[in-house]
Structure formats: structure tokens, C-alpha cells
Design a protein around this motif. Structure first.
Motif, PDB file in Angstrom:
ATOM      1  N   SER A   1      -2.131  -8.561   3.944  1.00 58.53           N
ATOM      2  CA  SER A   1      -2.105  -8.235   2.520  1.00 58.53           C
ATOM      3  C   SER A   1      -0.649  -8.181   2.064  1.00 58.53           C
ATOM      4  O   SER A   1       0.192  -7.589   2.736  1.00 58.53           O
ATOM      5  CB  SER A   1      -2.791  -6.884   2.298  1.00 58.53           C
ATOM      6  OG  SER A   1      -2.602  -6.452   0.970  1.00 58.53           O
ATOM      7  N   VAL A   2      -0.359  -8.796   0.942  1.00 59.93           N
ATOM      8  CA  VAL A   2       1.002  -8.807   0.393  1.00 59.93           C
ATOM      9  C   VAL A   2       1.016  -7.984  -0.887  1.00 59.93           C
ATOM     10  O   VAL A   2       0.225  -8.243  -1.803  1.00 59.93           O
ATOM     11  CB  VAL A   2       1.463 -10.247   0.073  1.00 59.93           C
ATOM     12  CG1 VAL A   2       2.876 -10.235  -0.516  1.00 59.93           C
ATOM     13  CG2 VAL A   2       1.407 -11.115   1.320  1.00 59.93           C
TER      14      VAL A   2
ATOM     15  N   ALA B   1       1.071   7.597   3.808  1.00 54.81           N
ATOM     16  CA  ALA B   1       1.250   6.180   4.135  1.00 54.81           C
ATOM     17  C   ALA B   1       0.194   5.305   3.469  1.00 54.81           C
ATOM     18  O   ALA B   1       0.404   4.104   3.287  1.00 54.81           O
ATOM     19  CB  ALA B   1       1.205   5.992   5.647  1.00 54.81           C
ATOM     20  N   ASP B   2      -0.942   5.905   3.118  1.00 54.87           N
ATOM     21  CA  ASP B   2      -2.024   5.109   2.539  1.00 54.87           C
ATOM     22  C   ASP B   2      -2.112   5.237   1.023  1.00 54.87           C
ATOM     23  O   ASP B   2      -2.977   4.624   0.394  1.00 54.87           O
ATOM     24  CB  ASP B   2      -3.357   5.522   3.170  1.00 54.87           C
ATOM     25  CG  ASP B   2      -3.414   5.142   4.641  1.00 54.87           C
ATOM     26  OD1 ASP B   2      -2.948   4.038   4.972  1.00 54.87           O
ATOM     27  OD2 ASP B   2      -3.904   5.943   5.454  1.00 54.87           O
ATOM     28  N   VAL B   3      -1.237   6.052   0.454  1.00 52.14           N
ATOM     29  CA  VAL B   3      -1.343   6.313  -0.984  1.00 52.14           C
ATOM     30  C   VAL B   3      -1.112   5.045  -1.814  1.00 52.14           C
ATOM     31  O   VAL B   3      -1.862   4.761  -2.752  1.00 52.14           O
ATOM     32  CB  VAL B   3      -0.362   7.431  -1.397  1.00 52.14           C
ATOM     33  CG1 VAL B   3      -0.242   7.500  -2.918  1.00 52.14           C
ATOM     34  CG2 VAL B   3      -0.837   8.773  -0.850  1.00 52.14           C
ATOM     35  N   ASP B   4      -0.103   4.275  -1.446  1.00 52.52           N
ATOM     36  CA  ASP B   4       0.209   3.103  -2.266  1.00 52.52           C
ATOM     37  C   ASP B   4      -0.934   2.085  -2.270  1.00 52.52           C
ATOM     38  O   ASP B   4      -1.253   1.491  -3.299  1.00 52.52           O
ATOM     39  CB  ASP B   4       1.503   2.436  -1.783  1.00 52.52           C
ATOM     40  CG  ASP B   4       2.723   3.258  -2.162  1.00 52.52           C
ATOM     41  OD1 ASP B   4       2.583   4.149  -3.019  1.00 52.52           O
ATOM     42  OD2 ASP B   4       3.801   3.032  -1.587  1.00 52.52           O
ATOM     43  N   ASP B   5      -1.549   1.890  -1.090  1.00 50.98           N
ATOM     44  CA  ASP B   5      -2.692   0.967  -1.032  1.00 50.98           C
ATOM     45  C   ASP B   5      -3.835   1.474  -1.894  1.00 50.98           C
ATOM     46  O   ASP B   5      -4.466   0.716  -2.642  1.00 50.98           O
ATOM     47  CB  ASP B   5      -3.178   0.816   0.410  1.00 50.98           C
ATOM     48  CG  ASP B   5      -2.361  -0.237   1.156  1.00 50.98           C
ATOM     49  OD1 ASP B   5      -1.569  -0.923   0.494  1.00 50.98           O
ATOM     50  OD2 ASP B   5      -2.525  -0.348   2.377  1.00 50.98           O
ATOM     51  N   LEU B   6      -4.112   2.775  -1.761  1.00 51.66           N
ATOM     52  CA  LEU B   6      -5.219   3.343  -2.528  1.00 51.66           C
ATOM     53  C   LEU B   6      -4.930   3.326  -4.029  1.00 51.66           C
ATOM     54  O   LEU B   6      -5.839   3.174  -4.840  1.00 51.66           O
ATOM     55  CB  LEU B   6      -5.506   4.772  -2.068  1.00 51.66           C
ATOM     56  CG  LEU B   6      -6.306   4.899  -0.767  1.00 51.66           C
ATOM     57  CD1 LEU B   6      -6.486   6.362  -0.389  1.00 51.66           C
ATOM     58  CD2 LEU B   6      -7.670   4.246  -0.910  1.00 51.66           C
ATOM     59  N   LEU B   7      -3.663   3.471  -4.362  1.00 56.38           N
ATOM     60  CA  LEU B   7      -3.280   3.417  -5.775  1.00 56.38           C
ATOM     61  C   LEU B   7      -3.745   2.098  -6.388  1.00 56.38           C
ATOM     62  O   LEU B   7      -4.299   2.047  -7.485  1.00 56.38           O
ATOM     63  CB  LEU B   7      -1.757   3.560  -5.890  1.00 56.38           C
ATOM     64  CG  LEU B   7      -1.152   3.505  -7.287  1.00 56.38           C
ATOM     65  CD1 LEU B   7      -1.462   4.765  -8.062  1.00 56.38           C
ATOM     66  CD2 LEU B   7       0.358   3.316  -7.222  1.00 56.38           C
TER      67      LEU B   7
END
Lengths: 342, 185
Positions: free
Chosen positions: A116-117, B58-64
Motif C-alpha cells: 500500500s502506498v 502506529a495504526d492511526v494513520d492507516d485507520l484515518l
């Protein structure tokens, strides 16, 4: 008075609370370069006491702001990549769970790898197996990727014109919202739009693809005619015949006949694109079929449309009630402005 | 449009301007991508705070991004554009809940923080303590201390009443102080 400061930063500030604010702000959301933050640290009117209390931290805050401002002006040299499965490579080297894709570098996946990018804060691109994806630019407002082969699924929420993808068919693509794009070994690209709109442009030939539609682009031919995915196989084959100018004149006429006969009201999307793509002697037929579904505006003439008059074509497009016409106008303008600067 | 003007000037305050928000949400519902981008810019920090109060950093940005993807997909279903703030906050909380439903239980790894970055080390430690508070206090305190929103701004951005936010802030801050005092030096 501590409660007031905790509530809305008025009143006497508790030094420990001020210190906590400063320390905890290091975990704060950081918008990427070229994006905006939702909330500034606006300070309501301060009492003299609170101003005195904060004076000691003002210089530090100012320094932080200046540093942040300077950082925000520096374009990101790379985009973050997350490994989703297998072992993707960047510049032919295996990547770990997290890596950076620099400008000029290519991310590649084999049959078992996915990645994923993160395109700064403007979107995300998921890279499927057997894909080669490069980064061409990360300038804020001009994020450009190169899909050499394989499949990506992209979700882009940037304002119109900020994101584009190059394909082997030399097609500059400005994409938005949610879509998948596949490039095969011959450089033929298929885009399928799940949400929003996608635009293709190649040497003045444009295709606009809305949600639920698909479009093929081919090397040396540029974007084909978009069609909704629920059209028949015969309809799509006929479009391919027209786009490739395949077969004899009679065969292409038959293809036009089939498309006109099968066209439903929503297929005005396809008919509008065909107005300037069929053989010249077939344009009257397409004009009449489209006019039967959506009459052209009064200032649009048959001869004008047949000769490819852009203003008239745009005026008719606006009347097709595709919901996003005004949005598309802005997008297209910004797209052209950006393309001029590339 | 006031919200856009604030945002463009780079001095955006979380001042609630319902009529402007309604116009922005309505435009986004018509698939105006620029309007959705404005909403993203206006609410990213709030969503970030809600997520940070619940899931590993560490997972906040992805979940955002997942939150805004869900929001974009479901936006046409939102009947009352004025309810956007609370609606988006609910999506963020549900995303965090789904995260724990589907993720294997893990311990949050310590950040790769330079030892000399003492502020960040302390911030991570305090964040760990905030996460031990009741979730309502945890979310409100994160938005206040980490994201820098005031109480009225938190209320406007989450759909919670000002009374609830005020209570959560005061009680949460009291409990946080107690736990900070008890932590080993």
C-alpha cells in the motif's frame, strides 16, 4: 480558574496543564505538505496574567511554528509504503514492513506480494500482485505515479487535478475517488471506476468515466470510449471495433448500428463520446440517437458538433444530467492548468 | 465561504459555522471532490484524536484513511448534513472498534524515538496513561491535550453536548493528574 483554561484556554493557565499541552502536541496529527490542518491553535483573548504565564513558552512555540512552517514548505521526497503480503521490492531490493518510495524508484510485487502506498494526505494506492509502480513526482499539488504494469486500486480525495498516473499508453491520467486500474503486458490499460470520476487525456482525446463505468486506453491510440459495466458483451465489442477502427467500413457501420440500437438512456455517456469518434459519415446517426435521448441545447448545432466544436460539445455534455458536470468543469480546467505546468 | 477562507488562510479555527458546513457537506454528497477534500482538511485532526485515543499509534494513520473512505462511501446516506460532525465521529469510533474485532491481540511496540527526544518519550508515556481512563474521558482529553482543540471545538467536532465535554474534560483531567502523581519516577 484552572477549569476555564482547560475548557477554552481563558483564565489563569495551570503551568502543569500548559506543559502537558506542549509535550502531548508532539503526537498531534501532522498534515502532509500541501494539505491544510483543520484547527489552528487560536488563542482567545488572554488575561494579562495568562499572557505573563505564557510568555516563557511563547518563544519556544514560535520556534516550533517556524520549524513546522519550514518543514511544510519542503516537498516530501518520498511516499510511505506498507507491506501487505509477501515481499515487495523497491529498486529491486526487498522491503520490510515499512519503506519509502523515492522519486524515480519503482515498487514491484510478485505473485504473492501486495503493498500500500500512502500518497501524502491525498489518498492511498493499493498495489496488487505482479505490479510495477513508480513514483514520478511528489510536489504538493502534483503527485504523479507511473503504472508500468499490473493492477492498483486507488482512493484519492485530493482536490481536483492534484493526482495523476502515467501509463504505457502515454496517457496522462488525472484520477479521483475510488477506482482500479490494470495495465497488461501490451501496455493496454483498463480503468474501472467504483466511485467518483476518472478522466483520461491523450493528445487532445478525452474520456470521462463516471462511477460504474469502465474504459480502455491503448498505446498509440489513447483513451477508448467509456461504457457502463452492465452493457452487453456485444455492445462492448462494437465499441472496440469503433475505437480500433477495425474491419471494413461496413463492419464499422454495423458496430455503430448495434451501439445505437442497444443504447439505454444512461448510455448517453457513451453516445456523447462517440459523436466525434465514429467515421464522419456516421456522425449524423449518433447525433440523432443522442438527441432522441437528450435534446441538445438551442445554441448547439449539428454541424458544430460534427466538426468537433468544443464549446458546443461541452454545452451538450452539461445537459446530459450526469450530476457532476459543474464539478467536472472545475476539474478539467485545473487539470489543463496543471498539465501546462508539467 | 467562511470555513474555506479560514482553511486557506492556514489559520483555520474549529469555529462551527453550521450553514457553511451544511453547504460543504451537501456539495460533497453531490460528489464534489474539492468539497470532500475541504472536509478532510477540516476534520482530519479530530478523527486522528478519536482514533489515537483507542488504537495503537502506529495504526492511526492507516485507520484515518479508512474512516474517510467509509465516510465518502456513505455520505450520500447522511440525511441531515448538519449532523455531519457526530456522524463522522461515530464512523471513527466504529472503525476503532472494528480494528480490535479483526486484529490479532498485540502489544503496542515502543516508538523508535531518539533517547534525547524526551518530550516525545514522555508524551507516549502519558498517552499510555490516558488510554487507561474511561473511554469518554480518554477521547476528550486526547482531543484537548494532543490535538489542541478547546472544549467548545470538541463539542462542535464530535457532536457531543458542551455539558458532556466539560464533564469529561474535568473528570478526566482529575483522574489523569492522580495517575500521573502515582506513576513511578
Amino acid at each position: 480558574m484552572t477549569g476555564d483554561y482547560l475548557w477554552d484556554r481563558t483564565g489563569w493557565p495551570d503551568p502543569e496543564l500548559v506543559r502537558l499541552e506542549r509535550v502531548m502536541s508532539t503526537l498531534q496529527y501532522q498534515p502532509a505538505a500541501g494539505t491544510r490542518s483543520d484547527v489552528g491553535h487560536a488563542r482567545p483573548e488572554q488575561t494579562r496574567a495568562s499572557i505573563l504565564m505564557l510568555a516563557g513558552t511563547a518563544a519556544a512555540v514560535l520556534a516550533l511554528v517556524l520549524v513546522s512552517w519550514q518543514q511544510a514548505r519542503v516537498p516530501r521526497p518520498a511516499l510511505g509504503v506498507t507491506r501487505l503480503a509477501g515481499t515487495p521490492t523497491i529498486a529491486s531490493r526487498p522491503m520490510g514492513d515499512q519503506a519509502q518510495l523515492g522519486v524515480g524508484r519503482y515498487l514491484e510485487t510478485d505473485a504473492a506480494a501486495r503493498a500500500s502506498v500512502d500518497v501524502a494526505s491525498v489518498g492511498r494506492v493499493e498495489v496488487s500482485p505482479e505490479t510495477r509502480l513508480g513514483l514520478l513526482s511528489t510536489r504538493p499539488g502534483n503527485y504523479r505515479l507511473d503504472l508500468a504494469r499490473g493492477t492498483v486500486e486507488a482512493f484519492i480525495w485530493a482536490p481536483p487535478g492534484q493526482f495523476s498516473m502515467k501509463t504505457p499508453s502515454s496517457t496522462a491520467v488525472d484520477l479521483g475517488c475510488l477506482y482500479t486500474m490494470t495495465v497488461d503486458d501490451d501496455g493496454v490499460c483498463l480503468v474501472r471506476v467504483k466511485m467518483g470520476w476518472v478522466g483520461f487525456e491523450w493528445r487532445g482525446r478525452e474520456s470521462f468515466i463516471p462511477e460504474g463505468a469502465a474504459c480502455v486506453t491503448r498505446p498509440r491510440l489513447g483513451p477508448g470510449t467509456p461504457h457502463y459495466e452492465d452493457t452487453s458483451a456485444a455492445f462492448r465489442t462494437a465499441l472496440e471495433t469503433i475505437d480500433l477502427r477495425r474491419g471494413s467500413t461496413l463492419e464499422r457501420q454495423a458496430a455503430v448500428t448495434l451501439v445505437l440500437a442497444e443504447a439505454r438512456p444512461r448510455d448517453v455517456l457513451t453516445l456523447w463520446h462517440l459523436l466525434t469518434r465514429v467515421d464522419p459519415d456516421q456522425r449524423d446517426r449518433v447525433f440523432d440517437r443522442l438527441a432522441g435521448l437528450v435534446p441538445p441545447p438551442s445554441n448547439v448545432t449539428r454541424d458544430g458538433v460534427k466538426s468537433g466544436d468544443r464549446e458546443m460539445l461541452d454545452a451538450w455534455w452539461d445537459k446530459l444530467d450526469l450530476r457532476t458536470a459543474s464539478w467536472w468543469r472545475i476539474w478539467k480546467q485545473q487539470w489543463r492548468d496543471n498539465a501546462g505546468g508539467r | 465561504m467562511a470555513i474555506r477562507a479560514f482553511a486557506r488562510a492556514g489559520v483555520a479555527r474549529a469555529v462551527s459555522v453550521p450553514e457553511d458546513l451544511v453547504r460543504l457537506v451537501t456539495a460533497a454528497q453531490r460528489q464534489d471532490r474539492a468539497a470532500f477534500a475541504e472536509l478532510y482538511a477540516l476534520y482530519a485532526r479530530t478523527v486522528h484524536g478519536i482514533l489515537l485515543s483507542r488504537v495503537p499509534r502506529a495504526d492511526v494513520d492507516d485507520l484515518l484513511q479508512d474512516v474517510f473512505l467509509r465516510a465518502m462511501q456513505r455520505l450520500p446516506e447522511l440525511r441531515d448534513p448538519a449532523a455531519f460532525s457526530g456522524w463522522l465521529a461515530t464512523i471513527a469510533r466504529n472503525c476503532a472498534t472494528d480494528y480490535f474485532r479483526h486484529a490479532a491481540p498485540t502489544a503496542e511496540l515502543p516508538d523508535d524515538v531518539p533517547a534525547h527526544d524526551s518530550d516525545r518519550v514522555e508524551a507516549l508515556a502519558v498517552m499510555g496513561i490516558i488510554r487507561t481512563l474511561p473511554v469518554a474521558y480518554c477521547e476528550t482529553l486526547t482531543l484537548r491535550l494532543v490535538e489542541g482543540l478547546t472544549g467548545p471545538e470538541i463539542s462542535a467536532r464530535t457532536g457531543l453536548t458542551e455539558g458532556s465535554v466539560r464533564v469529561n474534560l474535568h473528570r478526566g483531567m482529575k483522574q489523569l493528574r492522580e495517575r500521573l502523581e502515582r506513576r513511578p519516577v
